[in-house]
Design a protein around this motif. Structure first.
Motif, short mmCIF file in Angstrom:
data_model
loop_
_atom_site.label_atom_id
_atom_site.label_comp_id
_atom_site.label_asym_id
_atom_site.label_seq_id
_atom_site.Cartn_x
_atom_site.Cartn_y
_atom_site.Cartn_z
N GLU A 17 0.82 -1.20 0.00
CA GLU A 17 0.00 0.00 0.00
C GLU A 17 0.86 1.26 0.00
O GLU A 17 0.59 2.21 -0.72
CB GLU A 17 -0.93 0.01 1.21
N GLN A 18 1.93 1.26 0.81
CA GLN A 18 2.81 2.42 0.85
C GLN A 18 3.49 2.64 -0.49
O GLN A 18 3.63 3.76 -0.96
CB GLN A 18 3.86 2.24 1.95
N ALA A 39 11.14 1.03 -13.67
CA ALA A 39 10.95 0.41 -12.36
C ALA A 39 9.47 0.34 -12.01
O ALA A 39 8.99 -0.66 -11.45
CB ALA A 39 11.72 1.19 -11.30
N PHE A 40 8.73 1.40 -12.33
CA PHE A 40 7.30 1.41 -12.07
C PHE A 40 6.59 0.33 -12.87
O PHE A 40 5.73 -0.39 -12.34
CB PHE A 40 6.71 2.77 -12.41
N GLU A 41 6.95 0.17 -14.15
CA GLU A 41 6.31 -0.85 -14.98
C GLU A 41 6.58 -2.24 -14.44
O GLU A 41 5.70 -3.12 -14.46
CB GLU A 41 6.80 -0.73 -16.43
N ARG A 42 7.82 -2.48 -13.95
CA ARG A 42 8.13 -3.78 -13.36
C ARG A 42 7.29 -4.02 -12.11
O ARG A 42 6.76 -5.12 -11.90
CB ARG A 42 9.63 -3.87 -13.01
N TRP A 43 7.19 -2.98 -11.29
CA TRP A 43 6.41 -3.10 -10.05
C TRP A 43 4.95 -3.40 -10.36
O TRP A 43 4.31 -4.21 -9.69
CB TRP A 43 6.55 -1.80 -9.25
N ARG A 44 4.40 -2.78 -11.39
CA ARG A 44 2.99 -2.92 -11.72
C ARG A 44 2.68 -4.27 -12.37
O ARG A 44 1.50 -4.65 -12.49
CB ARG A 44 2.55 -1.79 -12.65
N LEU A 45 3.70 -5.03 -12.78
CA LEU A 45 3.46 -6.35 -13.36
C LEU A 45 2.83 -7.31 -12.36
O LEU A 45 2.10 -8.24 -12.75
CB LEU A 45 4.78 -6.95 -13.88
N ASP A 46 3.09 -7.09 -11.08
CA ASP A 46 2.47 -7.92 -10.05
C ASP A 46 0.99 -7.56 -9.98
O ASP A 46 0.64 -6.41 -9.74
CB ASP A 46 3.14 -7.65 -8.71
N PRO A 47 0.08 -8.52 -10.17
CA PRO A 47 -1.37 -8.21 -10.15
C PRO A 47 -1.82 -7.55 -8.85
O PRO A 47 -2.70 -6.68 -8.88
CB PRO A 47 -2.02 -9.58 -10.34
N GLU A 48 -1.26 -7.97 -7.72
CA GLU A 48 -1.65 -7.36 -6.45
C GLU A 48 -1.20 -5.90 -6.38
O GLU A 48 -1.91 -5.04 -5.84
CB GLU A 48 -1.07 -8.16 -5.28
N ALA A 50 -0.83 -3.91 -9.00
CA ALA A 50 -1.70 -3.18 -9.91
C ALA A 50 -3.07 -2.94 -9.28
O ALA A 50 -3.66 -1.86 -9.42
CB ALA A 50 -1.85 -3.95 -11.23
N ARG A 51 -3.59 -3.94 -8.55
CA ARG A 51 -4.89 -3.79 -7.90
C ARG A 51 -4.84 -2.72 -6.81
O ARG A 51 -5.74 -1.89 -6.69
CB ARG A 51 -5.33 -5.13 -7.30
N THR A 52 -3.76 -2.72 -6.01
CA THR A 52 -3.64 -1.73 -4.94
C THR A 52 -3.53 -0.32 -5.51
O THR A 52 -4.13 0.62 -4.99
CB THR A 52 -2.40 -2.05 -4.08
N LEU A 58 -8.84 5.16 -7.38
CA LEU A 58 -10.29 5.28 -7.22
C LEU A 58 -10.63 6.13 -6.01
O LEU A 58 -11.51 7.00 -6.08
CB LEU A 58 -10.90 3.88 -7.06
N LEU A 59 -9.94 5.92 -4.90
CA LEU A 59 -10.21 6.70 -3.70
C LEU A 59 -9.93 8.17 -3.94
O LEU A 59 -10.69 9.04 -3.52
CB LEU A 59 -9.36 6.18 -2.54
N TRP A 60 -8.85 8.47 -4.65
CA TRP A 60 -8.51 9.87 -4.94
C TRP A 60 -9.59 10.51 -5.79
O TRP A 60 -10.00 11.64 -5.55
CB TRP A 60 -7.16 9.95 -5.63
N ARG A 61 -10.09 9.80 -6.81
CA ARG A 61 -11.14 10.36 -7.67
C ARG A 61 -12.42 10.61 -6.87
O ARG A 61 -13.12 11.60 -7.08
CB ARG A 61 -11.41 9.43 -8.85
N GLN A 62 -12.74 9.69 -5.95
CA GLN A 62 -13.95 9.85 -5.15
C GLN A 62 -13.86 11.07 -4.24
O GLN A 62 -14.86 11.76 -4.02
CB GLN A 62 -14.18 8.59 -4.31
N LEU A 63 -12.69 11.36 -3.71
CA LEU A 63 -12.53 12.52 -2.84
C LEU A 63 -12.42 13.81 -3.64
O LEU A 63 -12.77 14.88 -3.14
CB LEU A 63 -11.28 12.35 -1.97
N GLU A 64 -11.95 13.71 -4.87
CA GLU A 64 -11.77 14.90 -5.70
C GLU A 64 -13.08 15.33 -6.35
O GLU A 64 -13.30 16.51 -6.62
CB GLU A 64 -10.73 14.59 -6.78
#
Length: 253
Positions: A17-18, A39-48, A50-52, A58-64
């Motif tokens: 999450e962090q 590095a970001f693209e490598r990190w995002r390859l993990d499905p978990e 990407a989901r986080t 989504l939370l940011w859009r809801q507050l904005e």
């Protein structure tokens, strides 16, 4: 090195999450270099991962969204009823209270921010320099007769250039009037703090004032100014050069 640049594909939930919050902060700032983007693209390859990240977005859009809706309604020519204004104010108030409980959202909504483990130096339009420590955020306003920097979170070291206008740093309910050049301001859970490396500053809060000279520290707790202490400012501000933060600095005679 920013720890988010080299992360394992399997992480604990809290770490994941962090990392997602840090990446989202950097992506919104638009300052990823080629190496960081990979590095970001490598990190995002993990499905978990990407989901986080998607949950953070989504939370940011809801507050904005509530703030944008109020802005659109303000642009309409028809007058808003008292009830409408009350509802809009309530929506913004609730959103603001939510953000106060989420430090990472405070960073996202600030003018300049750093992620966990990241330090960042910027030069302002007036020539002054700010060095933000890890997980820190500031708002900057140089447009008026008084130059203002508000410390939202974390700590910042400032080198102020004089241009004929006052320079003020706001931290909580306190104001730091810059009369010198090099100092740091930090926000803590129980106490805010000003440490002066060189020059002179005046700190005011709730009608009380203190002046600091080089090598002095002042704590601010619940709008009350503490006693001015003589300290080893260089040691206390060791975080500027990447050294471990020093929290126990004895008072000097």
């Amino acid at each position: 090195m920013n720890p988010a640049l080299d992360v394992p594909l399997s992480t604990e939930p809290d770490d994941r999450e962090q990392q997602a919050l840090d990446w989202f902060t950097r992506l919104r700032a638009g300052d990823l270099g080629t190496t960081e983007q990979r590095a970001f693209e490598r990190w995002r390859l993990d499905p978990e991962n990407a989901r986080t990240l998607a949950e953070v977005e989504l939370l940011w859009r809801q507050l904005e969204r509530p703030a944008r809706q109020v802005q659109r309604s303000e642009r309409r020519s028809a007058p808003r009823s008292w009830t409408g204004w009350a509802v809009a104010a309530g929506v913004l108030l609730i959103s603001g209270l939510v953000m106060l409980q989420l430090p990472w959202l405070q960073r996202l909504s600030s003018d300049v921010a750093t992620g966990s483990g990241e330090r960042r130096q910027i030069q302002l339009a007036d020539g002054s320099k700010l060095l933000l420590d890890s997980a820190s955020a500031v708002d900057v306003d140089l447009r008026g007769a008084v130059r203002k920097v508000r410390l939202v979170q974390g700590q910042v070291f400032l080198e102020v250039v004089h241009d004929g206008r006052p320079f003020v740093v706001e931290v909580g309910d306190a104001r730091v009037q810059v009369l010198g050049t090099r100092f740091a301001v930090s926000r803590g859970r129980d106490q805010d703090e000003v440490v002066l490396l060189k020059g002179r500053v005046e700190v005011s809060s709730d009608g009380d004032k203190r002046q600091l000279v080089s090598g002095q520290r002042l704590g601010i707790s619940d709008k009350r100014l503490g006693m001015v202490e003589n300290v080893d400012a260089e040691r206390l501000l060791a975080w500027r050069t990447g050294q471990s933060p020093v929290t126990d600095v004895p008072r000097l005679p």
